[in-house]
Design a protein around this motif. Sequence first.
Motif, PDB file in Angstrom:
ATOM      1  N   ARG A  13       0.828  -1.208   0.000  1.00  0.00           N
ATOM      2  CA  ARG A  13       0.000   0.000   0.000  1.00  0.00           C
ATOM      3  C   ARG A  13       0.863   1.260   0.000  1.00  0.00           C
ATOM      4  NH1 ARG A  13      -2.457   3.761   3.296  1.00  0.00           N
ATOM      5  NH2 ARG A  13      -4.590   4.347   2.692  1.00  0.00           N
ATOM      6  N   TRP A  14       1.961   1.256   0.772  1.00  0.00           N
ATOM      7  CA  TRP A  14       2.785   2.465   0.836  1.00  0.00           C
ATOM      8  C   TRP A  14       3.452   2.733  -0.512  1.00  0.00           C
ATOM      9  CZ3 TRP A  14       7.875   3.147  -0.248  1.00  0.00           C
ATOM     10  CH2 TRP A  14       8.719   2.035  -0.246  1.00  0.00           C
ATOM     11  N   THR A 223      14.332  17.928   7.498  1.00  0.00           N
ATOM     12  CA  THR A 223      13.607  18.269   6.273  1.00  0.00           C
ATOM     13  C   THR A 223      12.149  18.493   6.633  1.00  0.00           C
ATOM     14  OG1 THR A 223      12.949  15.999   5.739  1.00  0.00           O
ATOM     15  CG2 THR A 223      15.116  16.715   4.979  1.00  0.00           C
ATOM     16  N   ALA A 224      11.390  18.918   5.647  1.00  0.00           N
ATOM     17  CA  ALA A 224       9.956  18.955   5.846  1.00  0.00           C
ATOM     18  C   ALA A 224       9.477  17.522   6.085  1.00  0.00           C
ATOM     19  CB  ALA A 224       9.284  19.557   4.620  1.00  0.00           C
ATOM     20  N   LYS A 225       8.242  17.360   6.408  1.00  0.00           N
ATOM     21  CA  LYS A 225       7.705  16.038   6.763  1.00  0.00           C
ATOM     22  C   LYS A 225       8.042  15.006   5.694  1.00  0.00           C
ATOM     23  CE  LYS A 225       3.316  13.801   7.899  1.00  0.00           C
ATOM     24  NZ  LYS A 225       3.808  13.036   9.011  1.00  0.00           N
ATOM     25  N   PRO A 226       8.820  13.964   6.046  1.00  0.00           N
ATOM     26  CA  PRO A 226       9.159  12.927   5.060  1.00  0.00           C
ATOM     27  C   PRO A 226       7.975  12.005   4.818  1.00  0.00           C
ATOM     28  CG  PRO A 226      10.049  12.345   7.194  1.00  0.00           C
ATOM     29  CD  PRO A 226       9.413  13.701   7.359  1.00  0.00           C
ATOM     30  N   PHE A 227       8.105  11.189   3.794  1.00  0.00           N
ATOM     31  CA  PHE A 227       7.091  10.172   3.514  1.00  0.00           C
ATOM     32  C   PHE A 227       7.282   9.036   4.515  1.00  0.00           C
ATOM     33  CE2 PHE A 227       5.518   6.311   1.646  1.00  0.00           C
ATOM     34  CZ  PHE A 227       4.314   6.686   1.050  1.00  0.00           C
ATOM     35  N   THR A 228       6.261   8.748   5.298  1.00  0.00           N
ATOM     36  CA  THR A 228       6.331   7.688   6.306  1.00  0.00           C
ATOM     37  C   THR A 228       5.124   6.763   6.168  1.00  0.00           C
ATOM     38  OG1 THR A 228       5.172   9.082   7.895  1.00  0.00           O
ATOM     39  CG2 THR A 228       7.577   9.139   7.953  1.00  0.00           C
ATOM     40  N   LEU A 229       5.169   5.674   6.903  1.00  0.00           N
ATOM     41  CA  LEU A 229       4.047   4.732   6.881  1.00  0.00           C
ATOM     42  C   LEU A 229       2.843   5.294   7.627  1.00  0.00           C
ATOM     43  CD1 LEU A 229       5.697   1.254   7.591  1.00  0.00           C
ATOM     44  CD2 LEU A 229       5.152   2.284   5.388  1.00  0.00           C
ATOM     45  N   GLU A 230       1.684   4.995   7.111  1.00  0.00           N
ATOM     46  CA  GLU A 230       0.436   5.244   7.824  1.00  0.00           C
ATOM     47  C   GLU A 230      -0.037   3.919   8.425  1.00  0.00           C
ATOM     48  OE1 GLU A 230      -2.212   6.647   4.848  1.00  0.00           O
ATOM     49  OE2 GLU A 230      -1.380   8.683   4.783  1.00  0.00           O
ATOM     50  N   VAL A 231      -0.894   4.016   9.404  1.00  0.00           N
ATOM     51  CA  VAL A 231      -1.412   2.794  10.030  1.00  0.00           C
ATOM     52  C   VAL A 231      -2.078   1.896   8.982  1.00  0.00           C
ATOM     53  CG1 VAL A 231      -3.067   1.873  11.697  1.00  0.00           C
ATOM     54  CG2 VAL A 231      -1.711   3.894  12.261  1.00  0.00           C
TER      55      VAL A 231
END
Length: 988
Positions: A13-14, A223-231
């Motif tokens: 999904r990510w 950095t600005a908000k990085p791409f991370t996992l969502e629940v």
Amino acid sequence: MQFEILTGFKPMRWQQRIYDEHFAMGKFPTAVSVPTGLGKTAIMAIWIIALAQQMNSGQVRLPRRLVYVVDRRAVVDQATKFAEDLRANLQKSGAAELRAALGLGKDETLPISTLRGQFVDNRDWLADPSRPAIIVGTVDMIGSRLLFEGYGVSRKMRPYHAGLLGADTLVLLDEAHLVPPFEALLAEMADNAGKYGPQDEELGRLLPKFQLLPLSATGRRQTAKPFTLEVKDFCHPDDAFALQRLAAKKRLTLQYLGDKKLEDALAEQAWAMAQTTREQNNSENLKTTLKPVRVIVYCNSRDVAEKTQAALDKRAKKSAAEGRTELFVGARRVKERTDAEQRLKELGFLAGTGEQTDPAFLVATSAGEVGVDLDADHLVCDLVAWERMVQRFGRVNRRGGEARQAQIRVIHSAPKSPKTTKPEQPNHEVLAEPKQIEKPKSPGKKDPEKYENYLVVKEEYDAFKKAQKKYEETKKDQDARQLAYDEALAKYRQDWAETFLYRKRLILLKRYVKCDVSPESLRQLNERAGKDEKLARLISDASSPAPLRPALNRALVDAWSMTSLPEHTGRPEVAPWLRGWVDEPPQTTVIWRKYLPVRTNPQVTKKEIEDFFEAAPIHTSERLETETFRVMKWLKTRAGKVDVQIKDQVFGLLLTTDGKHVQTLHVKDLLDDSKDDKKRNEEIEQSFRGKTLVLSASFGGLNGGLLSADVKNGWLSPDKDKMQLPATADGDDEWMAVNLGDPPVIHFRIIEHDTEFDEDSNDVWRESLHFDLARNADGEATRWLSIQKWRDTSNTENDRAEGRPQALGEHQCWAAKRAEAIGQRLGLPNDYITMLATAARLHDEGKRARNWQRAFHAERDARKFKIDGPLAKTRGPINQQLLDGYRHEFGSLPYAMGDAGFQRLSQDMQDLVLHLIAAHHGFARPLIATKGCEEAPTSKLEERAREVALRYARLQKRWGPWGLAWWEALLRAADVQASRDNDNREKN
């Protein structure tokens, strides 16, 4: 569907989300922070799919080149394997639509350059700047080439590499937190296009961008908000795979070392993990008491790793584990890494290799921590920095599963406590500086009243002076005590630094004792650290301190980019910009070759040696990089074992990273019979630092790709008549396996001759250089080496002009068509396409010169192949004496300036055309030689050369260092493509 065709599995999904939210939109997040084991490498496939869609639509916003950077070269890296699979899967029938969108014809494949295997550093990505390509490289390989100082790349080729890496490129920096200086360098380039590129906005929009995407689970750069996992990414019912990996069970325990040696404790604990509780003290039943588990042992020191393996080998004798231990260290040639990969598969340590029936042990250094898809059942290791511990945890139970639980045992030992005590802070009284009073001037005694007032003021002044003296003495004493305290405190902190670091790492690990260190628990730790300053500080303190680094600036890049200057006082070594100022042991690169340019009479010149290695360049797959002290110890030990009769023989040649000869070494140089010899050894070791040592294969000393002082090969072979030699790139056997029909990994071969041979007998290999090994009294060669290049390869400066004989007009016409096609695929404006095609149509006009035609035997080939007019390509070989240093690029300039099509261009375009012509062989940055040019007086030639340098300076300012190099690369690529078309015509 396309993702599954390319990778063999459905996207998580990510992965779908990062495609939809970023890549499909032609943009990137500031970073990708995803736990290890969740498929970050698959971003390569995501990039290809998004790029294909954009190329198909004609609106390309993504870079055409993807560079995947790993910290160091590992035995088997995931990125190389993934790139190879992508290339292969693109050839499947289901990927025909993708292939067409990417501009790949029926028989064309995606250019990839990797760290191992048949595609290792093949440089295919240089061939066409308008086509997509994937390059997998190390920090040092990519970083040095990006900064015009390419390790292992000739000065003439460095702008080519830098231009294509510094523009139209996306850099994926794997585990970016491990190399903060390099991440900072790349970020400086990506975030400041105006500083390093054109200041004119219109020109800036014309140049394709250089972009950075750091990949890390624990990024350091703010950095600005990085791409991370969502629940939802790991709780989605259709994506159980992600949750299985994130929740992989890993139980941590700590064990104090005590009085044991570290290697013994590591081996003991690893062995215990393979034993069952039913073990008896009966050697006959030993086989039945070992479980078929895979245990990985990490050691911070290579020496400890070697001793740990030896201890495990000793325990494994006469058991099911005998012969099932492997050492995984970085100092190994790429050639042998392929064998090591097969060994890891056999032992079951590569993820997805299936169940094992017997136990296996892998002992690794930091080379096995990053970029490797290892999957062990259990882990034993020493205590290192937190970010490295996280990497180690990621190499066990990597795939997860309900039935699997990894045991992780960390053996720790407190450093020896220093005797230094913490100084007591001095208690200073608060000082107030006396109020300044001006010294009174005596009025004399004639006026009693004035004199009386004077005495009162003088008394006050004397009191002030006394108070000021006391103040100054007290302050001086306080300053001295404060300085002594500060120095003592600094020494205390320095002496205790290792202990403090150990304690902080232990505190952090103790949070997880007898608990889980799964990727999900570590992900949650990072989330909490984002909200808890104290926790964030603890993680930072337990990690390796980011090394200090120098700042990048435009002046430095300008200095590095002047590649045709042999020396430049403002051109420092690039290493601190790649790795920071680090206290690491100096490194030496070791190469073995069957043939060396060695001769006793006449003595070999420096130029002959350098020409030899230009024709037979050192390939990445040959290199063994390790500490200089280790190389020197190995050399001395081995030299002491050889027969005394060969002490006068040459055993190696020392070269700089760009192939300049430094020293010729004899066996006797390594023998310490006197104090003078020892001093000479110290000088030799000093000279080895940062250099390349090319050894005669007869010296031997290579075992399984690793240095070995005792291995019985080379001069130490038992049978001197059948000497066993290490495999070499110039040997008789195939160096590395390739697919049927593909060119060899090594694009040269060396053949020893003592009789004449037919130079036209082989249309695949062509002689590039002739080196005399022996000459008779008349100076004629009686034995020589023929260095031959693969048909469409250009190892040397003259290789580009040698090949199937071709008319100058035809070659330039073909080059112009290729340049026009490149410009169209890049979507350049029409006036720039015309400029590029004009430069290609005129780039070799200087080959019309009589001395060039004679030096390359053009008349002979024109007659033999029935070609009219001057030739651009001949069979060679070149007669250097007739050529007399003539540079045909320089000779092409007056022809170009007189061309009607050139004169119709704007002044800016004319400037660019003339520079591209002058620089298409790597010169004119800013210097180019005038020697051998006969069509004008010396003064006129010097004036033209000055204008070449001034033009370079103007264009460098206008386009920036990487922008100008990118334009040069477009013409060079068109020239190479036209030459290959000519070679392919002969092949067909």
